[in-house]
Write a protein that holds these residues in place. Sequence first.
Motif, short mmCIF file in Angstrom:
data_model
loop_
_atom_site.label_atom_id
_atom_site.label_comp_id
_atom_site.label_asym_id
_atom_site.label_seq_id
_atom_site.Cartn_x
_atom_site.Cartn_y
_atom_site.Cartn_z
N ASP A 457 11.74 38.90 24.71
CA ASP A 457 12.83 39.22 25.63
C ASP A 457 12.88 40.71 25.92
OD1 ASP A 457 13.50 36.60 25.76
OD2 ASP A 457 15.07 36.72 24.20
N LYS A 460 10.08 41.68 28.22
CA LYS A 460 10.32 41.22 29.57
C LYS A 460 11.34 42.09 30.29
CE LYS A 460 11.07 36.99 32.18
NZ LYS A 460 11.30 35.54 32.09
N SER A 461 12.34 42.56 29.55
CA SER A 461 13.35 43.42 30.16
C SER A 461 12.79 44.79 30.52
CB SER A 461 14.54 43.58 29.22
OG SER A 461 14.14 44.26 28.04
N GLU A 475 14.76 37.28 40.78
CA GLU A 475 13.91 36.15 40.40
C GLU A 475 14.70 34.87 40.12
OE1 GLU A 475 9.92 35.32 37.75
OE2 GLU A 475 11.17 37.09 37.33
N PRO A 476 15.89 34.92 39.48
CA PRO A 476 16.64 33.67 39.28
C PRO A 476 17.05 32.99 40.58
CG PRO A 476 17.44 35.39 37.82
CD PRO A 476 16.53 36.05 38.79
N TYR A 477 17.22 33.77 41.67
CA TYR A 477 17.68 33.21 42.93
C TYR A 477 16.53 32.89 43.88
CZ TYR A 477 21.62 35.77 40.96
OH TYR A 477 22.56 36.28 40.10
N GLU A 479 13.16 32.23 42.92
CA GLU A 479 12.06 31.95 41.99
C GLU A 479 10.85 31.37 42.72
OE1 GLU A 479 11.31 29.64 37.74
OE2 GLU A 479 13.25 29.53 38.76
N SER A 482 7.95 33.72 43.62
CA SER A 482 7.15 34.37 42.57
C SER A 482 5.71 33.89 42.55
CB SER A 482 7.78 34.11 41.19
OG SER A 482 9.11 34.57 41.17
#
Length: 653
Positions: A457, A460-461, A475-477, A479, A482
């Motif tokens: 984690d 990745k951050s 990316e969550p919205y 995706e 990608s």
Amino acid sequence: MARWLPRSTDVTRFCQKLNRVKTLEDDMMETSFNRCLSTIDLTLLGIGGMVGSGLYVLTGTVAKEIAGPAVIVSFIIAGFASLLAALCYAEFGARVPKTGSAYMFTYVSVGEIWAFLIGWNVLLEYMIGGAAVARAWSGYLDSIFNHKIKNFTETHVGAWQVPFLARYPDFLAAAILLVATAFISFGAKVSSWLNHVFSAISMGVILFILIMGFILAQPKNWSAQEGGFAPYGLSGIMAGTATCFYAFVGFDVIAASSEEARNPQRAVPRAIAFSLGLATGAYILVSVVLTLMVPWHTLDPDSALADAFYRRGYAWAGFLVATGSICAMNTVLLSNLFSLPRIVYAMAEDGLFFQVFSQVHPRTQVPVVGIVVFGLLMALLALVFDLEALVQFLSIGTLLAYTFVAASIIVLRFQQQKVDAPAPAAGGRPSPEPREGPSAGDLKEYESFSDKLQLVDRDKSKERREPGQLKAAFEPYLEFLSDFYPGEVVTVAVVTLMVSAICLCSILVFGNTHLHLPTWSYSLLLVLFSLGFLLSLLLIWAHEQQRSTQTFQIPLVPLSPALSIVLNIYLMLKLSYMTWLRFAVWLLLGLLVYFGYGIWHSKENLREPRPQHVSARYVVFPSGSLEERVQAVQPSSQPAAGLPDTDTEDGKR
């Protein structure tokens, strides 16, 4: 019949040829030109290209017929609009210090055919522009001598009544172009020195106009009794802006000269900023003093400044104004003759134009063949052709170049920076690529699964994504984006943005006049295309840009280039249909040259690897399993040296 149809692989390969980009050298400072121009030299070249006869003619014309004293506001808006395009040129000129200007910038980021068409249009733009300025120079000098030159020529040579030809041959215009061609061929230093002389005289005359003009200024000329400051309202100001915008065309000579600058990374952005700022200030201040000296509605559009001084009792000042006007036109001539051969040289050097124009004189270090040939062609145009009908063609070529340079900035910012392949090791195999990550001394042992999960984690951050990739926050919205290659979504979004801008500007220009759309459909289409434009802009912004470099970068990307694109397209659609018709004919001629010569002689064509034909063989074993074997097809029946025979390997199995 199906065998005559092209295969999909052939069509794909053909499209790839059209859109291939230029491969830049490792050392972009290496050149066959003489790097001798300083920031001052480039600044004066830019001023010379922008502050021409327009300062002495355009200000009076726009003030009287279009905007009134509010021509000042028109120049302010036009200067800001030109700044958007100029900043794009400044970033490219610093990052790619090669001659070619808009052609080169488009080639390294968008594609080959688009770059050729931009260069092809800029070529004609400079030729017509130089010839038109030479005829204006001749006509201005002739008017000082009460048109004696014109009368003498018509009497002893004759007058013509032929379409597309001038009324009489203008030997004076052709002669000044031939003299300017001779000076340009002596080298960049001589051209720069000559430009310094004419620019100094022109700026001295402008300084005299400003001082005397403010002394003679009468604020009542802006009063309501004389019509007020903006007699034509907002529509007049915007119409004046569209006309005044073309006064700032000429700063691209700086970008075209970047290969002859000593330190282009610093000199090109500074010179573009200084020259555009000084030119904008000159146009604004001259407009102020002109409309304050005499009432705007009494101006003479042909010679506003000289007439204003004459009416205020200073007739002798008219000779100074005439001197400044001629010197200003000389600087524009030099600017055109300086830039044109260098753009042709860049195209010839890349193999897209005839190779003879890529020759550089060993002593003067200038493309002398291009200078002489296009100088003669320009002189021929000025001698016999009627250029008034073709002058509008200058606008569409310039605006198209501005549009593609702005789009190229967006594409380039979101492209991955090219990294050279690692050098082969001693054994002939490429050395392994260095992996990013902690060094051996920084390694730490993690025992539990939770420790390992925390490490993943945290890594990745801290991930720094490459240019063209979707930002981690989106990316969550988004995706589903990608999975695309870096920069692929941005390229599609730029195309969508330009299509939306074309549709939006078409509705604004033709919606009420030519299309006669009802109010509800007009508003609906405006909203739809505006949403398409904004969504494309947001989609581009949601991706990572290239990190800051040591060279100049335009701020607010992609917003600044997008605004420049919209403005340029809007102004292009305001041009007459005859201009578009001539533009289409010239484009067709350019495509004939490209497909007949350029695409076959392009240096990028030589760099492309030959396609390797691959055949697949399938072997079915008794168990029913299927195994695919792939082998390269060799030109001869013998196996390639160093490679095992595939059939032998099959037999062994």
